[in-house]
Design a protein around this motif. Structure first.
Motif, PDB file in Angstrom:
ATOM      1  N   UNK A  52       0.845  -1.191   0.000  1.00 43.61           N
ATOM      2  CA  UNK A  52       0.000   0.000   0.000  1.00 43.61           C
ATOM      3  C   UNK A  52       0.885   1.247   0.000  1.00 43.61           C
ATOM      4  N   UNK A  53       0.451   2.251  -0.747  1.00 43.87           N
ATOM      5  CA  UNK A  53       1.178   3.524  -0.798  1.00 43.87           C
ATOM      6  C   UNK A  53       0.148   4.645  -0.856  1.00 43.87           C
ATOM      7  N   UNK A  54       0.104   5.443   0.216  1.00 43.42           N
ATOM      8  CA  UNK A  54      -0.909   6.498   0.325  1.00 43.42           C
ATOM      9  C   UNK A  54      -0.345   7.848  -0.090  1.00 43.42           C
ATOM     10  N   UNK A  55      -1.197   8.675  -0.687  1.00 38.92           N
ATOM     11  CA  UNK A  55      -0.838  10.011  -1.166  1.00 38.92           C
ATOM     12  C   UNK A  55      -1.528  11.031  -0.271  1.00 38.92           C
ATOM     13  N   UNK A  56      -0.703  11.877   0.400  1.00 38.82           N
ATOM     14  CA  UNK A  56      -1.257  12.887   1.304  1.00 38.82           C
ATOM     15  C   UNK A  56      -0.286  14.063   1.364  1.00 38.82           C
ATOM     16  N   UNK A  57      -0.817  15.240   1.520  1.00 41.89           N
ATOM     17  CA  UNK A  57       0.019  16.448   1.466  1.00 41.89           C
ATOM     18  C   UNK A  57       1.025  16.497   2.604  1.00 41.89           C
ATOM     19  N   UNK A  58       0.611  16.055   3.789  1.00 41.25           N
ATOM     20  CA  UNK A  58       1.518  16.096   4.936  1.00 41.25           C
ATOM     21  C   UNK A  58       2.404  14.858   4.922  1.00 41.25           C
ATOM     22  N   UNK A  59       3.578  14.986   4.315  1.00 43.69           N
ATOM     23  CA  UNK A  59       4.459  13.833   4.143  1.00 43.69           C
ATOM     24  C   UNK A  59       5.081  13.371   5.458  1.00 43.69           C
ATOM     25  N   UNK A  60       5.027  14.223   6.522  1.00 44.57           N
ATOM     26  CA  UNK A  60       5.655  13.859   7.780  1.00 44.57           C
ATOM     27  C   UNK A  60       4.936  12.684   8.450  1.00 44.57           C
ATOM     28  N   UNK A  61       3.664  12.580   8.244  1.00 46.28           N
ATOM     29  CA  UNK A  61       2.920  11.508   8.898  1.00 46.28           C
ATOM     30  C   UNK A  61       2.385  10.486   7.895  1.00 46.28           C
TER      31      UNK A  61
END
Length: 372
Positions: A52-61
């Motif tokens: 699984x690889x999720x895309x989200x703006x906050x890369x820190x979490x």
């Protein structure tokens, strides 16, 4: 990659003693090999990447988001399946979720490798049960007669032992044969159960996989959409809740890529065709057993085909005086000893049976076979 599958090479080795038929071996050798190979493939992250690889703006979490979404499953929106990709929605099943809209959760991908492993174990169970019941009887019958270069003195001693053993057990092999038939029936029931198990596991979609794929390939390229995307979506949604800097709850709406579903869909489509094939072969095999029970001439023809060097007259009299269970022992024996030795054993056995009145002696007008 070859090192990963090295542990499975034992399934490809030919057994020293054959105690079953080709349809039976399709279940515990070929099918188990396919299922275990698929399970290993899905466990190899070094070859296929993270599941699984999720895309989200906050890369820190992002690591926390990916772990959460993997554990708690992701979802798609059924109302977005038929919308135009690239215009109304970014991906099939992906859209802005509103209150009251249905969600279709996908959590099966966490268990695919384990389910395939469990299926491999279940497909081997009939073989395991048959081995427990068979108790090495055929191996003890075969002795060293698989060797065509066995010295004459040893071969004569083996002929005497085997003929005596077959003679005293003639007519008492019904339990042996019934147990084998039970295991063959068990293989058919098992594959049917496995299909229902996968159908339940995949939310009622497995029973139509092959039909959907065949229909999809016949559609025109400009108008067709892959029907398996609904069951094996490449892109899904996941909602993660976190605390912000002010202490209020923040909602993180992430897109998650499931690259392993490309492999999952191909594995399960192949399994659909393979299990249908197993069902057909197993049903035909059981019908063939019924024909053997009803037609002694068919049993004779099978033995003649299997051991053409054996005396036709001796085989005819042995088959005529035997039931299906005794014929089955003779048939397995033909697979486990050399053809020359088998010819001698058949002649010895026929002579011993005639001396004890089991079968009529051949008349000179019908058979000139000499039993040595």
């Amino acid at each position: 990659m070859l090192g990963v599958f090295e542990s499975l090479k034992g399934l490809l080795k030919a057994h020293s003693v054959c105690i079953d038929g080709p349809a039976f071996r399709l279940h515990y050798r070929c099918t188990v090999l396919i299922l275990l190979s698929a399970s290993l493939l899905l466990s190899c992250r070094q070859y296929f990447g993270d599941p699984i690889h999720c895309i989200q703006k906050d890369v820190k979490r992002i690591d926390a988001v990916e772990n959460f979404c993997w554990i708690h499953s992701t979802f798609t929106l059924p109302h977005a399946w038929n919308k135009t990709v690239g215009v109304s929605v970014p991906h099939p099943g992906i859209d802005t979720h509103k209150e009251g809209q249905d969600k279709l959760y996908h959590g099966y991908y966490q268990w695919v490798a384990l389910v395939l492993l469990l299926q491999g174990i279940l497909f081997y169970m009939p073989r395991y049960v048959w081995k427990l019941w068979e108790k090495g009887i055929m191996k003890s019958y075969a002795l060293d007669l698989k060797n065509p270069l066995l010295p004459t003195s040893e071969s004569k001693k083996s002929y005497q032992l085997l003929t005596h053993s077959l003679h005293i057990h003639w007519g008492h092999n019904k339990s042996y044969f019934r147990k084998y038939i039970f295991c063959e029936i068990l293989t058919l029931l098992n594959v049917i159960f496995q299909m229902f198990l996968l159908d339940k596991f995949l939310g009622g979609a497995f029973t139509t996989f092959g039909i959907e794929v065949v229909k999809w390939t016949d559609w025109e390229q400009d108008y067709r959409t892959d029907p398996l995307v609904k069951r094996f979506p490449r892109m899904t949604k996941c909602v993660f809740y976190d605390y912000g800097s002010s202490g209020d709850v923040q909602k993180v709406d992430a897109l998650c890529l499931l690259p392993m579903n490309i492999l999952n869909e191909k594995i399960f489509v192949f399994l659909w065709f393979w299990m249908v094939f197993l069902c057909v072969v197993s049903a035909i095999t059981l019908f063939y057993r019924f024909l053997l029970a009803a037609m002694p001439m068919l049993r004779y023809c099978v033995l003649v085909t299997r051991a053409p060097q054996a005396s036709k007259g001796a085989l005819d009299r042995l088959v005529g005086s035997s039931g299906l269970s005794d014929w089955f022992v003779l048939y397995l024996l033909s697979k486990n000893i050399d053809s020359t030795h088998y010819r001698a054993i058949v002649s010895h056995l026929a002579a011993a049976m005639e001396q004890n009145g089991y079968v009529p002696r051949p008349s000179s007008s019908k058979d000139n076979t000499t039993y040595v």
